[in-house]
Design a protein around this motif. Structure first.
Motif, PDB file in Angstrom:
ATOM      1  N   ASP A 154       0.835  -1.089   0.049  1.00  0.00           N
ATOM      2  CA  ASP A 154      -0.029   0.096   0.153  1.00  0.00           C
ATOM      3  C   ASP A 154       0.821   1.316   0.018  1.00  0.00           C
ATOM      4  N   VAL A 155       0.774   2.004  -0.949  1.00  0.00           N
ATOM      5  CA  VAL A 155       1.573   3.172  -1.279  1.00  0.00           C
ATOM      6  C   VAL A 155       0.957   4.432  -1.200  1.00  0.00           C
ATOM      7  N   ALA A 156      -0.246   4.466  -0.321  1.00  0.00           N
ATOM      8  CA  ALA A 156      -1.205   5.686  -0.336  1.00  0.00           C
ATOM      9  C   ALA A 156      -0.322   6.749   0.538  1.00  0.00           C
ATOM     10  N   GLU A 157       0.396   6.274   1.646  1.00  0.00           N
ATOM     11  CA  GLU A 157       0.913   7.481   2.787  1.00  0.00           C
ATOM     12  C   GLU A 157       1.977   7.832   1.877  1.00  0.00           C
ATOM     13  N   ARG A 158       2.778   7.183   1.072  1.00  0.00           N
ATOM     14  CA  ARG A 158       4.263   7.717   0.426  1.00  0.00           C
ATOM     15  C   ARG A 158       3.471   8.545  -0.561  1.00  0.00           C
ATOM     16  N   GLU A 159       2.589   8.127  -1.310  1.00  0.00           N
ATOM     17  CA  GLU A 159       1.972   9.270  -2.102  1.00  0.00           C
ATOM     18  C   GLU A 159       1.526  10.721  -1.735  1.00  0.00           C
ATOM     19  N   LYS A 160       0.679  10.506  -0.509  1.00  0.00           N
ATOM     20  CA  LYS A 160       0.529  11.874   0.148  1.00  0.00           C
ATOM     21  C   LYS A 160       1.730  12.552   0.556  1.00  0.00           C
ATOM     22  N   CYS A 161       2.969  11.914   0.955  1.00  0.00           N
ATOM     23  CA  CYS A 161       4.149  12.605   1.391  1.00  0.00           C
ATOM     24  C   CYS A 161       4.658  13.213   0.059  1.00  0.00           C
ATOM     25  N   GLU A 162       4.703  12.399  -0.853  1.00  0.00           N
ATOM     26  CA  GLU A 162       5.212  12.942  -2.218  1.00  0.00           C
ATOM     27  C   GLU A 162       4.528  14.276  -2.700  1.00  0.00           C
ATOM     28  N   ALA A 163       3.090  14.119  -2.498  1.00  0.00           N
ATOM     29  CA  ALA A 163       2.382  15.416  -2.875  1.00  0.00           C
ATOM     30  C   ALA A 163       2.655  16.354  -2.313  1.00  0.00           C
ATOM     31  N   ALA A 164       2.705  16.234  -0.664  1.00  0.00           N
ATOM     32  CA  ALA A 164       3.274  17.367   0.018  1.00  0.00           C
ATOM     33  C   ALA A 164       4.585  18.014  -0.171  1.00  0.00           C
ATOM     34  N   LEU A 165       5.432  17.181  -0.509  1.00  0.00           N
ATOM     35  CA  LEU A 165       6.940  17.545  -0.830  1.00  0.00           C
ATOM     36  C   LEU A 165       6.892  18.397  -2.177  1.00  0.00           C
ATOM     37  N   GLN A 166       6.008  17.975  -3.188  1.00  0.00           N
ATOM     38  CA  GLN A 166       6.025  18.580  -4.237  1.00  0.00           C
ATOM     39  C   GLN A 166       5.351  20.128  -4.219  1.00  0.00           C
ATOM     40  N   GLU A 167       4.162  20.101  -3.367  1.00  0.00           N
ATOM     41  CA  GLU A 167       3.480  21.297  -2.945  1.00  0.00           C
ATOM     42  C   GLU A 167       4.371  22.223  -2.310  1.00  0.00           C
ATOM     43  N   SER A 168       5.221  21.800  -1.532  1.00  0.00           N
ATOM     44  CA  SER A 168       6.348  22.605  -0.691  1.00  0.00           C
ATOM     45  C   SER A 168       7.462  23.026  -1.688  1.00  0.00           C
ATOM     46  N   VAL A 169       7.814  22.560  -2.554  1.00  0.00           N
ATOM     47  CA  VAL A 169       8.627  23.004  -3.575  1.00  0.00           C
ATOM     48  C   VAL A 169       8.050  24.068  -4.338  1.00  0.00           C
ATOM     49  N   GLU A 171       5.791  25.991  -3.587  1.00  0.00           N
ATOM     50  CA  GLU A 171       5.679  27.134  -2.571  1.00  0.00           C
ATOM     51  C   GLU A 171       7.014  28.066  -2.605  1.00  0.00           C
ATOM     52  N   LEU A 172       7.979  27.167  -2.270  1.00  0.00           N
ATOM     53  CA  LEU A 172       9.417  27.731  -2.337  1.00  0.00           C
ATOM     54  C   LEU A 172       9.553  28.625  -3.620  1.00  0.00           C
ATOM     55  N   ASP A 173       9.428  27.901  -4.791  1.00  0.00           N
ATOM     56  CA  ASP A 173       9.868  28.636  -5.815  1.00  0.00           C
ATOM     57  C   ASP A 173       9.012  29.876  -6.331  1.00  0.00           C
ATOM     58  N   ARG A 174       7.883  30.121  -5.403  1.00  0.00           N
ATOM     59  CA  ARG A 174       7.144  31.368  -5.303  1.00  0.00           C
ATOM     60  C   ARG A 174       7.883  32.405  -4.531  1.00  0.00           C
ATOM     61  N   VAL A 175       8.742  32.119  -3.684  1.00  0.00           N
ATOM     62  CA  VAL A 175       9.549  32.984  -2.809  1.00  0.00           C
ATOM     63  C   VAL A 175      10.459  33.680  -3.716  1.00  0.00           C
ATOM     64  N   MET A 188       6.715  21.276   5.623  1.00  0.00           N
ATOM     65  CA  MET A 188       5.812  20.384   6.406  1.00  0.00           C
ATOM     66  C   MET A 188       5.184  19.304   5.804  1.00  0.00           C
ATOM     67  N   LEU A 189       5.356  18.145   6.282  1.00  0.00           N
ATOM     68  CA  LEU A 189       4.815  16.796   5.586  1.00  0.00           C
ATOM     69  C   LEU A 189       3.776  16.156   6.393  1.00  0.00           C
ATOM     70  N   PRO A 190       2.612  15.644   5.859  1.00  0.00           N
ATOM     71  CA  PRO A 190       1.612  14.999   6.662  1.00  0.00           C
ATOM     72  C   PRO A 190       1.984  13.859   7.634  1.00  0.00           C
ATOM     73  N   ALA A 191       1.529  13.810   8.763  1.00  0.00           N
ATOM     74  CA  ALA A 191       1.680  12.790   9.711  1.00  0.00           C
ATOM     75  C   ALA A 191       1.505  11.408   9.108  1.00  0.00           C
ATOM     76  N   ILE A 192       2.266  10.441   9.364  1.00  0.00           N
ATOM     77  CA  ILE A 192       2.068   9.236   8.782  1.00  0.00           C
ATOM     78  C   ILE A 192       1.512   8.476   9.612  1.00  0.00           C
ATOM     79  N   GLU A 193       0.150   7.962   9.423  1.00  0.00           N
ATOM     80  CA  GLU A 193      -0.798   7.082  10.240  1.00  0.00           C
ATOM     81  C   GLU A 193      -0.135   5.803  10.324  1.00  0.00           C
ATOM     82  N   LYS A 194      -0.253   5.094  11.794  1.00  0.00           N
ATOM     83  CA  LYS A 194       0.380   3.706  11.859  1.00  0.00           C
ATOM     84  C   LYS A 194      -0.511   3.038  12.319  1.00  0.00           C
TER      85      LYS A 194
END
Length: 194
Positions: A154-169, A171-175, A188-194
Motif C-alpha cells: 500500500d503506497v497511499a501514505e507515500r503518495e501523500k508525502c510525495e504530493a506534500a513535498l511537491q507542494e512545498s517545492v 511554494e518555495l519557487d514562489r518566494v 511540513m509533511l503530513p503525519a503518517i498514520e500507523k
C-alpha cells in the motif's frame, strides 16, 4: 533449498533446465514447482504467510485468485471466500489500469522472473488504494507457467508525502530569490498514520 520447501520448488541453474514443453528457453531465474508436492506443502506455506502483514496472493495464469493471506483480505475489504472466486484483473484492478496489469503478467510468461509495477486496487467499499505489485511467475516441472505469486504494498501514505513535498517545492519557487538566500525553510509533511 532443503526440507519441505526444497521438495516443492527448485531454481533451475541452466537454460537447458528452463525450457517449456515446446522447447523454448526460459530465463535462468525461472522457478520450477513440483505441483503434486506443492499441494502437500500449501498448508505449511499458508500458515507462514498468514503471520505476515504483507498482503500476498497466489493467482492462476488467467488472474484468478486461488489463495491469499489475511493481510490481502484486509487490504481489499473482501473476505477470503469472496476473493477466492474473483479475478485480480477483472474485479480488483482499477479499470483504467487493467491493460497495464495484463501486459505485465503476460510479459512474465515470456520472460519469467519477477516484475514490480504500480496499480490501484478497488476495495469492497468502492474506494481505491494505490499499490505496488511485485509479481513472480512459477512454472511446473515441464517449464510451463503454473501460477503467479503476488505481494502488494500500500503506497497511499507515500503518495501523500510525495504530493506534500511537491507542494512545498512549488511554494518555495514562489518566494523571490533575494529572500531565499540565507533563509531557512521548514517543509511540513503530513503525519503518517500507523
Amino acid at each position: 533449498m532443503s526440507g519441505l520447501v526444497g521438495d516443492c520448488m527448485t531454481r533451475s541453474p541452466s537454460d537447458k533446465d528452463c525450457q517449456d514443453c515446446h522447447g523454448r528457453s526460459k530465463p535462468k531465474a525461472c522457478i520450477k514447482v513440483n505441483i503434486a508436492r506443492l499441494h502437500e506443502c500449501l498448508e505449511f506455506f499458508e500458515l507462514i504467510l498468514d503471520t505476515v502483514r504483507q498482503p500476498f496472493a497466489v493467482l492462476k495464469t488467467d488472474g484468478a485468485i486461488t489463495s491469499m493471506n489475511e493481510a490481502f483480505s484486509d487490504l481489499t475489504g473482501y473476505s477470503r471466500e469472496e476473493l477466492a472466486v474473483m479475478s485480480l484483473i477483472s474485479r480488483l484492478v482499477a479499470p483504467e489500469l487493467r491493460d497495464t496489469c495484463n501486459m505485465a503478467l503476460s510479459g512474465l510468461i515470456e520472460t519469467g522472473g519477477s516484475t514490480l509495477f504500480k496499480s490501484k486496487l478497488a476495495r469492497k467499499d468502492g474506494s481505491r488504494v494505490p499499490v505496488e505489485l511485485t509479481v513472480s511467475l512459477l512454472c511446473d516441472e515441464a517449464g510451463n507457467p503454473a501460477f503467479y505469486t503476488l505481494f502488494c504494498t500500500d503506497v497511499a501514505e507515500r503518495e501523500k508525502c510525495e504530493a506534500a513535498l511537491q507542494e512545498s517545492v512549488v511554494e518555495l519557487d514562489r518566494v523571490p530569490g533575494d529572500y531565499r538566500e540565507g533563509a531557512r525553510f521548514v517543509i511540513m509533511l503530513p503525519a503518517i498514520e500507523k
